[in-house]
Design a protein around this motif. Structure first.
Motif, PDB file in Angstrom:
ATOM      1  N   ALA A  58      31.169 -15.491 -17.746  1.00 22.83           N
ATOM      2  CA  ALA A  58      29.810 -14.986 -17.533  1.00 22.83           C
ATOM      3  C   ALA A  58      29.822 -13.582 -16.934  1.00 22.83           C
ATOM      4  CB  ALA A  58      29.044 -15.952 -16.632  1.00 22.83           C
ATOM      5  N   LEU A  59      30.683 -13.355 -15.956  1.00 20.77           N
ATOM      6  CA  LEU A  59      30.752 -12.032 -15.328  1.00 20.77           C
ATOM      7  C   LEU A  59      31.326 -10.996 -16.292  1.00 20.77           C
ATOM      8  CD1 LEU A  59      31.998 -13.053 -11.755  1.00 20.77           C
ATOM      9  CD2 LEU A  59      29.707 -12.271 -12.403  1.00 20.77           C
ATOM     10  N   SER A  60      32.345 -11.389 -17.057  1.00 23.58           N
ATOM     11  CA  SER A  60      32.947 -10.451 -18.006  1.00 23.58           C
ATOM     12  C   SER A  60      31.972 -10.077 -19.106  1.00 23.58           C
ATOM     13  CB  SER A  60      34.211 -11.066 -18.617  1.00 23.58           C
ATOM     14  OG  SER A  60      35.168 -11.363 -17.629  1.00 23.58           O
ATOM     15  N   ALA A  61      31.143 -11.056 -19.525  1.00 19.11           N
ATOM     16  CA  ALA A  61      30.194 -10.810 -20.613  1.00 19.11           C
ATOM     17  C   ALA A  61      29.105  -9.819 -20.220  1.00 19.11           C
ATOM     18  CB  ALA A  61      29.565 -12.130 -21.056  1.00 19.11           C
ATOM     19  N   LEU A  62      28.934  -9.593 -18.910  1.00 17.59           N
ATOM     20  CA  LEU A  62      27.972  -8.589 -18.476  1.00 17.59           C
ATOM     21  C   LEU A  62      28.450  -7.177 -18.788  1.00 17.59           C
ATOM     22  CD1 LEU A  62      27.055 -10.032 -14.950  1.00 17.59           C
ATOM     23  CD2 LEU A  62      25.710 -10.208 -17.066  1.00 17.59           C
ATOM     24  N   VAL A  63      29.750  -7.023 -18.966  1.00 22.15           N
ATOM     25  CA  VAL A  63      30.337  -5.691 -19.157  1.00 22.15           C
ATOM     26  C   VAL A  63      30.979  -5.532 -20.538  1.00 22.15           C
ATOM     27  CG1 VAL A  63      32.015  -4.035 -18.232  1.00 22.15           C
ATOM     28  CG2 VAL A  63      30.819  -5.606 -16.674  1.00 22.15           C
ATOM     29  N   PHE A  64      31.609  -6.617 -21.021  1.00 16.44           N
ATOM     30  CA  PHE A  64      32.404  -6.525 -22.242  1.00 16.44           C
ATOM     31  C   PHE A  64      31.777  -7.327 -23.386  1.00 16.44           C
ATOM     32  CE2 PHE A  64      35.536  -6.306 -18.701  1.00 16.44           C
ATOM     33  CZ  PHE A  64      35.936  -4.979 -18.890  1.00 16.44           C
ATOM     34  N   PRO A  65      32.217  -7.074 -24.610  1.00 17.67           N
ATOM     35  CA  PRO A  65      31.790  -7.891 -25.754  1.00 17.67           C
ATOM     36  C   PRO A  65      32.281  -9.333 -25.584  1.00 17.67           C
ATOM     37  CG  PRO A  65      32.791  -5.843 -26.494  1.00 17.67           C
ATOM     38  CD  PRO A  65      33.053  -5.942 -25.023  1.00 17.67           C
ATOM     39  N   PRO A  66      31.669 -10.281 -26.294  1.00 16.88           N
ATOM     40  CA  PRO A  66      32.049 -11.697 -26.147  1.00 16.88           C
ATOM     41  C   PRO A  66      33.530 -11.985 -26.364  1.00 16.88           C
ATOM     42  CG  PRO A  66      29.996 -11.529 -27.353  1.00 16.88           C
ATOM     43  CD  PRO A  66      30.489 -10.127 -27.172  1.00 16.88           C
ATOM     44  N   VAL A  67      34.168 -11.315 -27.319  1.00 16.61           N
ATOM     45  CA  VAL A  67      35.571 -11.609 -27.586  1.00 16.61           C
ATOM     46  C   VAL A  67      36.455 -11.211 -26.411  1.00 16.61           C
ATOM     47  CG1 VAL A  67      36.049  -9.401 -28.744  1.00 16.61           C
ATOM     48  CG2 VAL A  67      37.411 -11.426 -29.290  1.00 16.61           C
ATOM     49  N   VAL A  68      36.114 -10.118 -25.733  1.00 11.74           N
ATOM     50  CA  VAL A  68      36.891  -9.703 -24.557  1.00 11.74           C
ATOM     51  C   VAL A  68      36.641 -10.675 -23.398  1.00 11.74           C
ATOM     52  CG1 VAL A  68      37.285  -7.868 -22.876  1.00 11.74           C
ATOM     53  CG2 VAL A  68      36.864  -7.300 -25.272  1.00 11.74           C
ATOM     54  N   ALA A  69      35.390 -11.071 -23.214  1.00 12.89           N
ATOM     55  CA  ALA A  69      35.073 -12.046 -22.171  1.00 12.89           C
ATOM     56  C   ALA A  69      35.810 -13.359 -22.426  1.00 12.89           C
ATOM     57  CB  ALA A  69      33.564 -12.285 -22.120  1.00 12.89           C
ATOM     58  N   VAL A 130      39.859 -18.658 -28.194  1.00  8.91           N
ATOM     59  CA  VAL A 130      39.190 -17.376 -27.953  1.00  8.91           C
ATOM     60  C   VAL A 130      38.105 -17.146 -29.001  1.00  8.91           C
ATOM     61  CG1 VAL A 130      39.503 -14.874 -27.983  1.00  8.91           C
ATOM     62  CG2 VAL A 130      41.127 -16.304 -26.752  1.00  8.91           C
ATOM     63  N   ALA A 131      38.422 -17.400 -30.264  1.00  9.30           N
ATOM     64  CA  ALA A 131      37.450 -17.179 -31.336  1.00  9.30           C
ATOM     65  C   ALA A 131      36.243 -18.102 -31.173  1.00  9.30           C
ATOM     66  CB  ALA A 131      38.112 -17.409 -32.692  1.00  9.30           C
ATOM     67  N   ALA A 132      36.491 -19.369 -30.801  1.00 10.94           N
ATOM     68  CA  ALA A 132      35.389 -20.311 -30.625  1.00 10.94           C
ATOM     69  C   ALA A 132      34.482 -19.893 -29.476  1.00 10.94           C
ATOM     70  CB  ALA A 132      35.937 -21.719 -30.384  1.00 10.94           C
ATOM     71  N   LEU A 133      35.079 -19.497 -28.362  1.00  9.21           N
ATOM     72  CA  LEU A 133      34.276 -19.074 -27.211  1.00  9.21           C
ATOM     73  C   LEU A 133      33.473 -17.817 -27.531  1.00  9.21           C
ATOM     74  CD1 LEU A 133      36.893 -19.669 -24.371  1.00  9.21           C
ATOM     75  CD2 LEU A 133      34.755 -20.927 -24.693  1.00  9.21           C
ATOM     76  N   ALA A 134      34.088 -16.879 -28.230  1.00 11.92           N
ATOM     77  CA  ALA A 134      33.372 -15.654 -28.609  1.00 11.92           C
ATOM     78  C   ALA A 134      32.208 -15.983 -29.531  1.00 11.92           C
ATOM     79  CB  ALA A 134      34.322 -14.670 -29.278  1.00 11.92           C
ATOM     80  N   GLY A 135      32.409 -16.939 -30.432  1.00 16.91           N
ATOM     81  CA  GLY A 135      31.351 -17.332 -31.340  1.00 16.91           C
ATOM     82  C   GLY A 135      30.222 -18.080 -30.658  1.00 16.91           C
ATOM     83  N   LEU A 136      30.542 -18.810 -29.589  1.00 15.01           N
ATOM     84  CA  LEU A 136      29.518 -19.562 -28.865  1.00 15.01           C
ATOM     85  C   LEU A 136      28.606 -18.660 -28.045  1.00 15.01           C
ATOM     86  CD1 LEU A 136      31.644 -22.631 -27.725  1.00 15.01           C
ATOM     87  CD2 LEU A 136      29.628 -22.710 -29.195  1.00 15.01           C
ATOM     88  N   GLY A 137      29.087 -17.487 -27.669  1.00 15.06           N
ATOM     89  CA  GLY A 137      28.250 -16.536 -26.933  1.00 15.06           C
ATOM     90  C   GLY A 137      27.767 -17.081 -25.610  1.00 15.06           C
ATOM     91  N   ALA A 138      26.460 -17.131 -25.427  1.00 15.77           N
ATOM     92  CA  ALA A 138      25.881 -17.557 -24.152  1.00 15.77           C
ATOM     93  C   ALA A 138      26.210 -19.001 -23.813  1.00 15.77           C
ATOM     94  CB  ALA A 138      24.363 -17.366 -24.196  1.00 15.77           C
TER      95      ALA A 138
END
Length: 255
Positions: A58-69, A130-138
């Motif tokens: 959640a904190l990383s997604a405030l700054v980076f794209p979902p895949v990086v978070a 990683v791909a699944a989490l990036a795809g799930l987004g919020a």
């Protein structure tokens, strides 16, 4: 009653000590029997691990794209757990991939070096997570909490259903049993994880994710019984990793 509660507290600390690399203020007192009983708290500790990783995401997604978070959250999980289950998955893949006989497979799994089967399997599983989490987004934060809690039930189910495959070993405690009230406590942790998934992705997605994890656990258990004659610590680690991945992918399919 006070003594019983104190013992349960020590069992919780044993579970934390085993599943994470968090420094504890004192040694909770390891014995194989007490460690076996401490496994009842694996789903609850998994929920806590998932909560920490959800915060990282959640904190990383405030700054980076979902895949990086997602990458940072998965990396934090590897660091927090000391790659305990990832190491088991890699060893299991090497043993089953390179061992033509039960004895050879178990021998390979004892080797601390990683082979081609283990490297490929581990890389693919980490990439899928990683791909699944990036795809799930919020929804990724809640998915992390639920998947880490629920997937720990896979290890308990296999440790109860299968005998230990070796005459001795570090994970022999897994055949001890969960002790009095062990399964109700473990299932309560699993139920809490399922409720988190329901709140995150909906009832249908959560139930199908549970079914996916059950199917993966049954498949892996059948393979371990046939190829190894029972379960090992590496096999239990592989069950957690594959169960977690199956849950995340199923949630993504319904997203």
């Amino acid at each position: 009653m006070t003594g019983r509660l104190a013992e349960e507290g020590r069992l919780v600390l044993l579970a934390v000590q085993f599943l994470t690399r968090l420094p504890l203020p004192f040694a909770p007192g390891y014995t194989p029997e007490r460690m076996g009983h401490a496994m009842r708290y694996f789903p609850l500790v998994g929920l806590a691990i998932g909560g920490g990783l959800a915060a990282v995401y959640a904190l990383s997604a405030l700054v980076f794209p979902p895949v990086v978070a997602a990458l940072l959250a998965v990396a934090a999980g590897v660091r927090l757990t000391g790659a305990l289950h990832e190491d088991g998955l890699a060893d299991m893949a090497d043993g089953l991939g390179g061992g033509a006989t039960r004895e050879r497979a178990l021998e390979i799994m004892r080797d601390s070096r990683i082979g081609s089967y283990g490297a490929v399997t581990l890389g693919l599983v980490l990439a899928l997570k990683v791909a699944a989490l990036a795809g799930l987004g919020a929804a990724a934060a809640g998915a992390l909490v639920g998947a880490h809690g629920l997937s720990r039930l896979s290890t308990l189910a296999l440790s109860a259903a299968l005998p230990y495959a070796r005459a001795e070993g570090k994970a022999v405690f897994a055949s001890v049993g969960l002790g009095p009230m062990g399964w109700p406590i473990a299932l309560a942790g699993g139920a809490a994880a399922l409720l988190v998934l329901m709140a995150t992705a909906g009832i249908v997605a959560a139930v199908t994710a549970l079914i996916a994890a059950v199917l993966v656990t049954l498949w892996l258990g059948r393979m371990m019984r046939r190829r190894l004659g029972g379960q090992t610590g590496d096999g239990l680690g592989a069950a957690q990793q594959l169960g977690e991945t199956a849950i995340l992918l199923e949630l993504l399919a319904w997203a």
